[in-house]
Scaffold this motif. Structure first.
Motif, PDB file in Angstrom:
ATOM      1  N   ASP A 147       0.852  -1.181   0.000  1.00  0.00           N
ATOM      2  CA  ASP A 147       0.000   0.000   0.000  1.00  0.00           C
ATOM      3  C   ASP A 147       0.886   1.228   0.000  1.00  0.00           C
ATOM      4  OD1 ASP A 147      -1.800   2.048   0.381  1.00  0.00           O
ATOM      5  OD2 ASP A 147      -3.017   0.951   1.825  1.00  0.00           O
ATOM      6  N   PHE A 148       0.921   1.929  -1.149  1.00  0.00           N
ATOM      7  CA  PHE A 148       1.782   3.102  -1.266  1.00  0.00           C
ATOM      8  C   PHE A 148       1.357   4.217  -0.323  1.00  0.00           C
ATOM      9  CE2 PHE A 148       2.925   2.013  -5.954  1.00  0.00           C
ATOM     10  CZ  PHE A 148       3.782   1.032  -5.490  1.00  0.00           C
ATOM     11  N   ASN A 149       0.103   4.174   0.176  1.00  0.00           N
ATOM     12  CA  ASN A 149      -0.343   5.213   1.107  1.00  0.00           C
ATOM     13  C   ASN A 149       0.537   5.268   2.353  1.00  0.00           C
ATOM     14  OD1 ASN A 149      -2.552   6.270  -0.319  1.00  0.00           O
ATOM     15  ND2 ASN A 149      -3.866   4.593   0.357  1.00  0.00           N
ATOM     16  N   VAL A 150       1.075   4.126   2.753  1.00  0.00           N
ATOM     17  CA  VAL A 150       1.921   4.094   3.950  1.00  0.00           C
ATOM     18  C   VAL A 150       3.157   4.962   3.729  1.00  0.00           C
ATOM     19  CG1 VAL A 150       3.325   2.631   5.451  1.00  0.00           C
ATOM     20  CG2 VAL A 150       1.083   1.818   4.648  1.00  0.00           C
ATOM     21  N   LEU A 151       3.812   4.797   2.583  1.00  0.00           N
ATOM     22  CA  LEU A 151       5.042   5.540   2.308  1.00  0.00           C
ATOM     23  C   LEU A 151       4.754   7.003   1.977  1.00  0.00           C
ATOM     24  CD1 LEU A 151       7.055   2.938   0.206  1.00  0.00           C
ATOM     25  CD2 LEU A 151       7.031   3.276   2.678  1.00  0.00           C
ATOM     26  N   THR A 152       3.730   7.257   1.161  1.00  0.00           N
ATOM     27  CA  THR A 152       3.444   8.652   0.808  1.00  0.00           C
ATOM     28  C   THR A 152       2.991   9.452   2.029  1.00  0.00           C
ATOM     29  OG1 THR A 152       1.194   8.039   0.110  1.00  0.00           O
ATOM     30  CG2 THR A 152       2.902   8.106  -1.586  1.00  0.00           C
ATOM     31  N   GLY A 157       4.478  13.720   5.821  1.00  0.00           N
ATOM     32  CA  GLY A 157       4.589  14.127   7.215  1.00  0.00           C
ATOM     33  C   GLY A 157       5.968  14.588   7.633  1.00  0.00           C
ATOM     34  N   LEU A 158       6.937  14.565   6.721  1.00  0.00           N
ATOM     35  CA  LEU A 158       8.286  15.017   7.051  1.00  0.00           C
ATOM     36  C   LEU A 158       8.286  16.503   7.398  1.00  0.00           C
ATOM     37  CD1 LEU A 158      10.313  13.255   4.197  1.00  0.00           C
ATOM     38  CD2 LEU A 158      10.263  12.596   6.611  1.00  0.00           C
ATOM     39  N   ASP A 159       9.117  16.892   8.339  1.00  0.00           N
ATOM     40  CA  ASP A 159       9.250  18.293   8.735  1.00  0.00           C
ATOM     41  C   ASP A 159      10.243  18.971   7.788  1.00  0.00           C
ATOM     42  OD1 ASP A 159       9.232  20.700  10.025  1.00  0.00           O
ATOM     43  OD2 ASP A 159      10.431  20.045  11.744  1.00  0.00           O
ATOM     44  N   THR A 160       9.750  19.249   6.582  1.00  0.00           N
ATOM     45  CA  THR A 160      10.594  19.842   5.548  1.00  0.00           C
ATOM     46  C   THR A 160       9.687  20.538   4.544  1.00  0.00           C
ATOM     47  OG1 THR A 160      12.535  19.350   4.158  1.00  0.00           O
ATOM     48  CG2 THR A 160      10.618  17.909   3.906  1.00  0.00           C
ATOM     49  N   ALA A 167       9.642  16.418  -4.428  1.00  0.00           N
ATOM     50  CA  ALA A 167      10.772  15.762  -5.093  1.00  0.00           C
ATOM     51  C   ALA A 167      10.883  14.300  -4.658  1.00  0.00           C
ATOM     52  CB  ALA A 167      12.070  16.510  -4.783  1.00  0.00           C
ATOM     53  N   LEU A 168      10.698  14.032  -3.364  1.00  0.00           N
ATOM     54  CA  LEU A 168      10.763  12.658  -2.873  1.00  0.00           C
ATOM     55  C   LEU A 168       9.620  11.817  -3.432  1.00  0.00           C
ATOM     56  CD1 LEU A 168      11.740  13.416   0.824  1.00  0.00           C
ATOM     57  CD2 LEU A 168      13.167  12.202  -0.847  1.00  0.00           C
TER      58      LEU A 168
END
Length: 354
Positions: A147-152, A157-160, A167-168
């Protein structure tokens, strides 16, 4: 030796099984206009497709898949929820592996246009997976889901800044580039080059404005805080999850470390497993890989799956592709999920299962 007529007969048998489940047969032309495929995939598609020139229709491609023309036809005819099936050859160039075929058959089962809600999506995902699993019943295959939702969700949620997240997300399908970006965002940026000397005549393909814009972006990047190591470690731990499906849900929740968005993504996987169980598929028999399909299933956006067997190409693959339908429809949300079976692989397995 398996002959093409036998493979075609197996393809027709599989398609008939999908028709019996209410699927409408779709038969696109073998030669497809290149424009939509180029808009969708960019110039990279030329490395994978056979391209030719028609004096009236312009650039054409031998059909590299069925899904793109199917979605286009669904949109053009303004269809409501529809189940589709198809069977036929697709064509793929192979530039570095002469053991992989350039022409092979696919049989598909797709659901396009169901209600855009979480419950409807889970129900459709489970229906497609169960339909293909039932069609392969009795064959020695192993089912794997992701499930790509886990990674996306973890990336968003990254603090950036959003530009880094985008880009990621853009390079998630290319693991080496993705990891290189993570590494770059985790280290201090290199010094910003000095501005161009206006007294020197301008030579080059980039205009002075483009150069100034690029320097401003580099300066902004140099001032951006580094990615937090705890967030990078969490993301890499999620990408590394490979377990039975129920255990993977527990792993996602544990790695989330209290991040409610990631925990919600784990609950989505949990709900899918419940829907599969309701269709008599034991979740404990399924593998879960958080990174499943990252190098091959680029237009999938959520649930993904595959069935495999030793010493054979992948027997079946599929997943949810709402991003593809949005791209082809000009931004409209048209939920869609589907999968394909390789009839040559299924036929070979039927021979060993006798």
């Amino acid at each position: 030796m398996t002959v093409k007529s036998d493979i075609r007969a197996e393809a027709n048998r599989l398609r008939a099984a999908f028709e019996a489940r209410g699927a409408e047969t779709f038969e696109p032309q073998i030669l497809q206009p290149a424009g939509a495929l180029l808009n969708l995939y960019g110039e990279e598609i030329r490395a994978r497709a056979f391209v030719t020139q028609d004096p009236l229709r312009g650039e054409m491609m031998l059909r590299p898949d069925f899904t793109v023309p199917l979605v286009q036809a669904h949109i053009d005819h303004a269809r409501a929820e529809t189940r589709y099936t198809y069977a036929g050859e697709i064509f793929r160039r192979q530039e570095d592996d002469d053991t992989r075929p350039t022409e092979y058959m696919q049989v598909g089962f797709e659901i396009i246009g169901h209600a855009p809600s979480a419950d409807a999506e889970i129900a459709a995902d489970a229906e497609v997976f169960a339909t293909i699993a039932d069609t392969l019943n009795g064959l020695p295959v192993t089912g794997t889901i992701g499930d790509f939702n886990v990674l996306t969700t973890a990336i968003l949620g990254l603090d950036t800044p959003r530009r880094r997240k985008d880009a990621l997300l853009r390079h998630l399908w290319r693991p080496p580039r993705f990891k290189a970006l993570l590494d770059r965002f985790s280290r201090p940026a290199p010094p910003v080059p000095a501005p161009a000397d206006l007294n020197i005549p301008h030579v080059g393909l980039r205009s002075p404005v483009e150069i100034e814009t690029r320097l401003a972006l580099l300066a902004e990047e140099a001032e951006t805080p580094l990615l937090k190591s705890v967030e990078v470690d969490r993301l890499m731990a999620l990408m590394a999850i490979r377990s039975t499906a129920p255990a993977a849900v527990d792993d996602i929740k544990r790695i989330a470390g209290g991040d409610e968005d990631i925990v919600d993504a784990a609950r989505g996987v949990e709900a899918l497993l419940d829907a599969l169980a309701a269709k008599n598929i034991d979740p404990a028999t399924l593998k879960f890989e958080a990174s499943y399909g990252l190098t091959a299933l680029e237009y999938y956006t959520g649930f993904v799956f595959g069935f495999s067997a030793p010493n054979l190409p992948t027997v079946a693959t599929g997943g949810r592709y709402d991003l593809l339908t949005a791209t082809l429809s000009g931004g409209r949300r048209i939920p869609a999920v589907g999968g394909v079976i390789r009839p040559d692989a299924a036929l070979a397995l039927r021979g060993t299962a006798k």
